[in-house]
Design an enzyme around this catalytic site. Structure first.
Site, PDB file in Angstrom:
ATOM      1  N   CYS A  60      -0.220   4.727  -7.676  1.00  0.00           N
ATOM      2  CA  CYS A  60      -0.886   3.546  -7.151  1.00  0.00           C
ATOM      3  C   CYS A  60      -2.355   3.906  -6.939  1.00  0.00           C
ATOM      4  O   CYS A  60      -2.781   5.007  -7.242  1.00  0.00           O
ATOM      5  CB  CYS A  60      -0.234   3.053  -5.861  1.00  0.00           C
ATOM      6  SG  CYS A  60      -0.276   4.219  -4.491  1.00  0.00           S
ATOM      7  N   HIS A 108      -2.819  -3.584   2.932  1.00  0.00           N
ATOM      8  CA  HIS A 108      -3.622  -2.440   3.338  1.00  0.00           C
ATOM      9  C   HIS A 108      -4.984  -2.553   2.688  1.00  0.00           C
ATOM     10  O   HIS A 108      -5.211  -3.392   1.807  1.00  0.00           O
ATOM     11  CB  HIS A 108      -2.954  -1.138   2.919  1.00  0.00           C
ATOM     12  CG  HIS A 108      -2.586  -1.103   1.471  1.00  0.00           C
ATOM     13  ND1 HIS A 108      -1.383  -1.601   0.999  1.00  0.00           N
ATOM     14  CD2 HIS A 108      -3.257  -0.696   0.378  1.00  0.00           C
ATOM     15  CE1 HIS A 108      -1.332  -1.472  -0.316  1.00  0.00           C
ATOM     16  NE2 HIS A 108      -2.470  -0.930  -0.724  1.00  0.00           N
TER      17      HIS A 108
END
Length: 667
Positions: free
Chosen positions: A385, A586
């Site tokens: 990621c 986030h």
């Protein structure tokens, strides 16, 4: 060490072929001789200093990154001077380009520096790191350079002298074709660069500088033997091998990538006879016609060979390549025609070749239709990621648990990584479907699985099934996993916020934690506390839910308010929906400066929130400053992968009950 520097070899080869006294420029117009002499003055320094230094730097960098590269380059200077200065080789001695010495001193110097650094690692007072690092590398580099000058130089000079005598004997007696008995098998064993650039190129380059050409530069680079074998497969091959041989022939002959035909030889080891016969025939023709190259041809493409062919030797070079091809084709055709062949042996042979090479071959795997990569035993899996700390950590935890439950936990490693730090060293890459393309470049040799969420993807069960098939001897056809082999996939961007000070490299998805209230060792501060948990919340949109999760993080003092804006920015790039009714918003990778401590917020909604077309009832906000949140992420992954745990979260009435649920899970 050699391949990353091929461009430098090509640059030097072109300058040599054009501007040495017998070069093309002077042959075209002798009046240009002064200009040629000016440019040609680069030829000697480039082969004596530039190329060995580049090789040594590359070798050192492979061992110990840039620091190792610098020390490796310093270390090789001693043996460079020792094999070129009259003080060591005498006034009548011939300088030898120290490619082989660079291959030795580059990695060796870097390895020694790495071991020395380990001695005082963690013992340097703050503020003195730069001083110690620079002086230690400089002092050791100077010592290594002196060591290579006085210890390695005699060995290299003796080696060069003996090799030169042997080659001269073979040339004078007409036995030079016998070198194919060593060169052709060595190529299949990936010793071609060591033989070509470590031995033949230095000897041939010195000879070319004196005579304008050298036959030694044609011994290993001749594409004829490999081309003949591939042509034979086009006529007498079967299955995948026959179908892929035309493409392989173009890559090998025009592209100069000789390793493309190695799997075809490994399928039928008797074909090494064809390669040797072709090589010997080609060398014999080169000798008869006095053919040679003015500079090394790298890579071994027919284009590079013709561009570097010595004066008045084009006919000999072309005939030598043609004869080598014809002889190799004839011998290989007989072998293939009268021997049994497996229809699908190419993938197995490619895997065998990669095992000898110690590295995957994206080109060979691609020509094998991706089957080679699919049949590679899966031992290393990476979830990728953007920051490598959140979504990928949870996905890795889910898959790791599934693999462990299937009984293969000891055989397969599952890690998570930032996408920018991916390297072509994994067997399988798992990424979010929106980021598929971003990982194609760094991981071309791996299998790739794209998922739409990291929590409940059915692809995980298919991966486990593939691992089971491979371990139980079914060969792992790869049909169970809709993966692309040799065509890299991107890392999932549904990742957590970056960890300040983190290298961002591959890391285990699970970190030590002692429960939901696991805290950083230096502060005792809870990552998830009752104050950052909200039950029965109501949000009409995804943006409102992100604001709510972000404000709870701000309220803990762990992040600045600017972090909330970064959470929205992340969501606009790739959805942080994880599956099973969970979203983990986030901040972006650039928002690390807004994070002061690791923290999480937990929100449960009575009515699902529309999260880009997906229903979300649980929102967990994340700010990762030091990796302490990873233990809790592993717990979250376990909880949200089990129906009974989800039911408990839905029935909880107080924040304390939520904390208790997390605390009972062993990550």
């Amino acid at each position: 060490m050699i391949m990353p520097n091929i461009a430098a070899f090509i640059a030097w080869g072109l300058i040599t072929a054009l501007f040495i006294p017998d070069g093309a420029v002077n042959r075209i117009n002798p009046d240009w001789a002064p200009f040629s002499a000016l440019v040609g003055a680069m030829v000697g320094p480039m082969v004596t200093y530039l190329l060995p230094l580049l090789i040594a730097y590359t070798g050192g960098k492979l061992v110990y990154d840039v620091r190792g590269g610098v020390v490796g380059a310093i270390s090789v200077m001693g043996v460079i001077i020792g094999t070129s200065d009259p003080l060591f080789i005498g006034e009548d001695g011939n300088a030898s380009p120290m490619f082989l010495g660079a291959m030795i001193m580059g990695p060796l110097g870097a390895w020694c520096m790495k071991k020395l650094d380990a001695l005082w690692d963690g013992k340097i007072r703050p503020g003195f790191e730069m001083l110690v690092n620079n002086f230690s590398a400089g002092i050791f580099g100077a010592i290594a350079a002196l060591g290579s000058m006085f210890l390695l130089t005699p060995i290299m000079n003796l080696f060069t002298y003996v090799a030169g005598v042997i080659v001269e004997f073979l040339v004078n007696t007409g036995l030079l074709p016998l070198t194919s008995l060593i060169i052709e098998p060595a190529k299949i064993l990936f010793l071609n660069n060591a033989i070509n650039h470590g031995l033949l190129t230095p000897l041939g380059s010195a000879q070319a500088l004196e005579q304008g050409k050298s036959i030694l530069l044609l011994l290993e680079t001749n594409p004829g033997p490999g081309l003949g074998i591939l042509l034979a497969y086009m006529v007498f091959g079967r299955g995948t091998a026959r179908a892929t041989a035309p493409g392989a022939a173009i890559i090998q002959f025009v592209g100069g990538i000789h390793e493309i035909y190695f799997p075809y030889v490994l399928m039928k080891p008797q074909l090494i006879i064809a390669a040797i016969a072709g090589g010997m025939s080609g060398i014999a023709v080169f000798q008869i016609f006095g053919a040679g190259l003015a500079s090394p041809a790298a890579p071994g493409s027919i284009i590079a060979i013709l561009l570097t062919t010595g004066q008045n030797t084009y006919l000999g070079v072309i005939l030598g390549v043609a004869v080598a091809t014809a002889v190799s084709f004839a011998v290989a055709s007989v072998i293939l025609r009268f021997s049994k062949q497996s229809e699908d042996a190419l993938a197995e042979a490619t895997a065998k070749m990669e095992g000898m090479k110690g590295k995957k071959s994206s080109i060979s795997s691609a020509l094998a239709g991706g089957t080679a990569a699919a049949q590679t035993t899966i031992a290393k899996i990476v979830f990728a990621c953007d920051a490598g700390m959140g979504s990928s950590a949870m996905g890795a935890s889910v898959l790791r648990n599934k693999i462990k439950d299937a009984g293969y936990g000891g055989d397969v490693s599952v890690v998570n990584s930032a996408i920018n730090n991916l390297k072509d060293e994994y067997d399988l890459v798992v990424v979010h479907e929106d980021l598929l393309n971003r990982a194609q470049t760094p991981t071309p040799s791996a299998m790739h699985v794209a998922v739409d969420n990291f929590m409940g993807s059915p692809r995980y069960d298919e991966i486990v099934e593939l691992i089971r098939e491979q371990r139980e001897g079914d060969g792992g056809s790869g049909d169970a996993v809709p993966a692309t082999a040799g065509a890299g996939t991107a890392a999932a961007e549904g990742s957590a916020a970056p960890a300040a000070g983190s290298s961002g490299g591959a890391a285990p998805a699970e970190e030590p934690g002692t429960g939901a209230d696991a805290a950083p060792a230096d502060s005792g501060k809870q990552i998830l506390s009752a104050e950052s948990i909200r039950l029965g919340a109501a949000a009409s949109t995804r943006d409102e839910a992100i604001d709510e999760a972000g404000e709870l993080l701000v309220g803990t003092g762990a992040v600045d308010r600017s972090y909330v804006a970064a959470m929205h920015e992340r969501e606009s790039s790739v959805s942080t929906f994880m599956g099973n009714g969970l979203a983990i918003p986030h901040g972006t990778n650039e928002a690390k400066s807004a994070i002061h401590d690791s923290a999480m917020s937990f929100i449960r909604y009575d009515q699902p929130v529309d999260w880009g077309g997906q229903e979300v009832k649980f929102v967990i906000g994340i700010a990762g400053a030091d990796g302490q949140h990873l233990g809790l992420l592993a717990k979250i992954a376990k909880i949200f992968s089990k129906k009974e745990s989800l039911a408990q979260l839905e029935q909880a009435q107080t924040p304390e009950e939520i904390l208790e649920i997390f605390g009972k899970v062993n990550a």
